[in-house]
Scaffold this motif. Structure first.
Motif, mmCIF file in Angstrom:
data_model
loop_
_atom_site.group_PDB
_atom_site.id
_atom_site.type_symbol
_atom_site.label_atom_id
_atom_site.label_comp_id
_atom_site.label_asym_id
_atom_site.label_seq_id
_atom_site.Cartn_x
_atom_site.Cartn_y
_atom_site.Cartn_z
ATOM 1 N N LEU A 287 0.827 -1.196 0.000
ATOM 2 C CA LEU A 287 0.000 0.000 0.000
ATOM 3 C C LEU A 287 0.869 1.256 0.000
ATOM 4 C CD1 LEU A 287 -3.294 0.781 1.599
ATOM 5 C CD2 LEU A 287 -1.387 2.204 2.368
ATOM 6 N N CYS A 288 1.955 1.224 0.774
ATOM 7 C CA CYS A 288 2.878 2.360 0.794
ATOM 8 C C CYS A 288 3.460 2.601 -0.597
ATOM 9 C CB CYS A 288 4.001 2.121 1.796
ATOM 10 S SG CYS A 288 3.491 2.244 3.531
ATOM 11 N N ASP A 289 3.780 1.530 -1.300
ATOM 12 C CA ASP A 289 4.279 1.661 -2.674
ATOM 13 C C ASP A 289 3.241 2.369 -3.556
ATOM 14 O OD1 ASP A 289 6.629 0.391 -2.036
ATOM 15 O OD2 ASP A 289 6.052 -1.552 -2.887
ATOM 16 N N ARG A 290 1.987 1.925 -3.459
ATOM 17 C CA ARG A 290 0.940 2.479 -4.321
ATOM 18 C C ARG A 290 0.631 3.934 -3.989
ATOM 19 N NH1 ARG A 290 -1.293 -2.468 -2.867
ATOM 20 N NH2 ARG A 290 -2.965 -1.537 -1.626
ATOM 21 N N ALA A 291 0.723 4.287 -2.709
ATOM 22 C CA ALA A 291 0.343 5.639 -2.278
ATOM 23 C C ALA A 291 1.531 6.589 -2.147
ATOM 24 C CB ALA A 291 -0.401 5.554 -0.940
ATOM 25 N N GLY A 292 2.743 6.089 -2.394
ATOM 26 C CA GLY A 292 3.925 6.934 -2.285
ATOM 27 C C GLY A 292 4.248 7.351 -0.858
ATOM 28 N N ILE A 293 3.990 6.460 0.076
ATOM 29 C CA ILE A 293 4.229 6.753 1.497
ATOM 30 C C ILE A 293 5.661 6.364 1.857
ATOM 31 C CG2 ILE A 293 3.561 6.091 3.855
ATOM 32 C CD1 ILE A 293 0.712 5.650 2.688
ATOM 33 N N THR B 68 3.829 14.088 9.188
ATOM 34 C CA THR B 68 3.264 12.749 9.349
ATOM 35 C C THR B 68 1.858 12.671 8.766
ATOM 36 O OG1 THR B 68 4.576 12.344 11.345
ATOM 37 C CG2 THR B 68 2.602 10.992 11.046
ATOM 38 N N LEU B 69 1.053 13.671 9.047
ATOM 39 C CA LEU B 69 -0.310 13.687 8.522
ATOM 40 C C LEU B 69 -0.312 13.780 6.994
ATOM 41 C CD1 LEU B 69 -1.981 16.031 11.160
ATOM 42 C CD2 LEU B 69 -2.659 13.676 10.689
ATOM 43 N N GLU B 70 0.470 14.711 6.461
ATOM 44 C CA GLU B 70 0.430 14.972 5.025
ATOM 45 C C GLU B 70 1.056 13.858 4.195
ATOM 46 O OE1 GLU B 70 -1.142 17.296 3.412
ATOM 47 O OE2 GLU B 70 -1.884 18.158 5.289
ATOM 48 N N ARG B 71 2.146 13.249 4.682
ATOM 49 C CA ARG B 71 2.887 12.290 3.872
ATOM 50 C C ARG B 71 2.537 10.834 4.172
ATOM 51 N NH1 ARG B 71 9.020 12.878 3.768
ATOM 52 N NH2 ARG B 71 8.702 11.797 1.781
ATOM 53 N N ILE B 72 1.951 10.577 5.365
ATOM 54 C CA ILE B 72 1.729 9.192 5.775
ATOM 55 C C ILE B 72 0.255 8.895 6.068
ATOM 56 C CG2 ILE B 72 2.291 7.457 7.529
ATOM 57 C CD1 ILE B 72 5.066 8.761 7.757
ATOM 58 N N MET C 123 9.638 6.339 12.230
ATOM 59 C CA MET C 123 11.078 6.503 12.422
ATOM 60 C C MET C 123 11.451 7.909 11.958
ATOM 61 S SD MET C 123 13.735 4.895 13.595
ATOM 62 C CE MET C 123 13.504 3.123 13.390
ATOM 63 N N LEU C 124 12.105 8.639 12.839
ATOM 64 C CA LEU C 124 12.513 10.003 12.516
ATOM 65 C C LEU C 124 13.924 9.945 11.954
ATOM 66 C CD1 LEU C 124 11.164 11.744 15.759
ATOM 67 C CD2 LEU C 124 9.925 11.023 13.696
ATOM 68 N N THR C 125 14.028 9.879 10.629
ATOM 69 C CA THR C 125 15.308 9.697 9.964
ATOM 70 C C THR C 125 15.849 11.033 9.471
ATOM 71 O OG1 THR C 125 14.550 9.456 7.666
ATOM 72 C CG2 THR C 125 14.327 7.527 9.107
ATOM 73 N N GLN C 126 17.090 11.026 8.983
ATOM 74 C CA GLN C 126 17.679 12.231 8.417
ATOM 75 C C GLN C 126 16.946 12.663 7.152
ATOM 76 O OE1 GLN C 126 21.866 11.340 7.894
ATOM 77 N NE2 GLN C 126 22.372 12.129 9.934
ATOM 78 N N ASP C 127 16.228 11.739 6.534
ATOM 79 C CA ASP C 127 15.484 12.046 5.312
ATOM 80 C C ASP C 127 14.029 12.387 5.589
ATOM 81 O OD1 ASP C 127 17.777 11.440 3.759
ATOM 82 O OD2 ASP C 127 17.285 9.302 3.857
ATOM 83 N N GLY C 128 13.680 12.576 6.865
ATOM 84 C CA GLY C 128 12.303 12.885 7.230
ATOM 85 C C GLY C 128 11.619 11.729 7.933
ATOM 86 N N VAL C 129 10.337 11.915 8.209
ATOM 87 C CA VAL C 129 9.558 10.897 8.916
ATOM 88 C C VAL C 129 9.227 9.750 7.962
ATOM 89 C CG1 VAL C 129 7.447 10.428 10.201
ATOM 90 C CG2 VAL C 129 8.560 12.647 10.429
ATOM 91 N N LYS C 130 9.447 8.509 8.422
ATOM 92 C CA LYS C 130 9.096 7.340 7.636
ATOM 93 C C LYS C 130 8.243 6.396 8.476
ATOM 94 C CE LYS C 130 13.094 7.346 4.508
ATOM 95 N NZ LYS C 130 14.134 6.520 3.851
#
Length: 427
Positions: A113-119, A248-252, A276-283
């Motif tokens: 689902l993350c793949d399909r939604a770009g999450i 988190t709301l907007e991207r996930i 996970m709060l990574t150097q590349d943003g929230v994942k």
């Protein structure tokens, strides 16, 4: 309105404790039922014996007792489709359908689902055989993140430091260590960063933020030793700034709810995002389709709004009519007292005396207790959730451990450093 809460752990005790304070119960004379409940829940709800896997029996109980809302606490009945059966019988239920509960019931479902939604989430490979999984290890660098695809009671994740450890863990998984949950495995890229939990309520369209928390999964001080279901938690997670919550709301979260709705499997209930709060943003690490345990306990300690009102609005599809819920600015902390042997084979039957524990302004939620000849005893791995609040994390920690010191549970143990990372940040 009469309410039925299904489940019998610390999460359900916290939910019952808060629902018992709702206007539907206190003002309007409603009754609160819980099945199977536990000795702590019995103090705020009427315990009944229902088999959650027998959908007709649950529906029958609801009809006879005029239940206006069913709250499904654990994940297993949701993945089993109990919410679908209740909705088909025109009974309002807080919890996702069987199809939507795959967000927790299958790691691969969520990854796809993350793949399909770009999450944003960790890279992964879905494996259906041991040989395929061994070959897939070459795609990643150590440490390796290995996850049983299905429900494994919070214990289906292994972080393997080297290839030998990874192969051994994969052999265990495909060999039945986690039952059917390990019949398929997801291998993930290891993400560097700090973990935090974000909660939202949704009726399938409207999304309302519902607090943040951080927990301690490892059994030992300093976050060492094997993973557990959680040895303690605190809320709010101040590391999740307003900016990170918005991200988190907007991207996930928003894309997840939108994707589920567009694919014909709208999600209703609480959506628990492990981040996970990574150097590349929230994942996204993973989703749970119910309140966390023990995160629920600290959320309920801080919640000032009427829980039943929000749960019923989600069940009826009218969340948009409500404002965002109100939470106390104080920090809440819970310390898990577990039975010796946990997370392996816990010692059951140990005597517990709580007579003085709540005199310090704390609340003890029962997670794994029962009565033996009228006396309170341990009956699970995680036994008690000693919960308190304070103006900051240190004062909440002081209050929680002061209450822990008043619990007489010789056969139990607990971590003595819950909240250490946040306390270090507070200086």
């Amino acid at each position: 309105m009469n309410i039925l809460v299904l489940g019998g752990g610390g999460r359900e005790h916290a939910l019952c404790w808060k629902l018992a304070q709702s206007e539907a119960i206190v003002v309007n004379g409603g009754k609160l039922f819980s099945s199977p409940g536990n000795p702590g829940i019995a103090e705020c709800a009427q315990l009944v014996s229902l088999d959650a896997s027998n959908h007709d029996a649950v529906i029958g109980f609801c009809a006879v007792n005029a239940i206006g809302l069913v709250v499904i606490g654990p994940e297993a009945p949701l993945v089993d489709g109990l919410a679908d059966s209740l909705r088909a019988a025109n009974i309002a239920v807080f919890g996702p359908s069987k199809a939507a509960a795959q967000l927790e019931g299958s790691k691969n479902f969520t990854k796809a689902l993350c793949d399909r939604a770009g999450i944003p989430t960790a890279g992964y490979v879905h494996c259906t055989s041991l040989e395929q999984a061994k070959q897939a290890l070459s795609t990643f660098s150590p440490p390796y993140v290995l996850k049983a695809d299905g429900l494994a009671a919070g214990k289906g994740v292994v972080i393997a430091e080297n290839e030998g450890h990874a192969i051994s863990a994969l052999e265990d998984m495909f060999g039945g260590a986690f039952g059917d949950a390990g019949a398929e495995v997801v291998i993930e890229e290891f993400m560097e960063g700090e973990e935090a939990s974000f909660f939202a309520l949704t009726d399938g369209e409207t999304v309302i933020p519902f607090g943040t928390a951080q927990d301690h999964k490892r059994v030992g001080e300093g976050d060492t030793g094997p993973n557990t279901g959680g040895m303690g938690a605190y809320s709010p997670a101040r590391v999740l700034s307003d900016t990170l919550v918005a991200e988190t709301l907007e991207r996930i979260v928003f894309p997840t709810v939108r994707q589920m709705r567009e694919e014909g499997t709208p999600y209703v209930g609480v959506l628990y995002a492990g981040l996970m709060l990574t150097q590349d943003g929230v994942k996204l690490v993973e989703y749970n389709c119910r309140f966390g345990d023990p995160e629920c306990q600290v959320l309920m300690m801080r919640l000032e709004s009427d829980l039943a009102l929000y749960m019923l609005a989600a069940a009826r599809g009218v969340l948009a009519t409500l404002p965002e819920p109100t939470f106390s600015e104080d920090t809440a902390m819970t310390v898990v007292m577990a039975a010796n042997g946990y997370p392996g084979t816990p010692e059951k039957g140990g005597a517990i005396d709580l007579r003085d524990a709540e005199s310090a302004g704390a609340k003890v939620f029962h997670a794994g207790t029962s009565l033996a000849d009228g006396a309170l005893v341990a009956s699970g791995g995680r036994v008690l959730n000693v919960t308190a609040s304070g103006a900051n994390t240190k004062s909440a920690q002081d209050a929680a451990y002061a209450a822990v010191a008043k619990v007489d549970f010789p056969n139990g143990f607990y971590r003595k450093d819950i909240g250490w990372r946040e306390i270090e940040r507070e200086g």
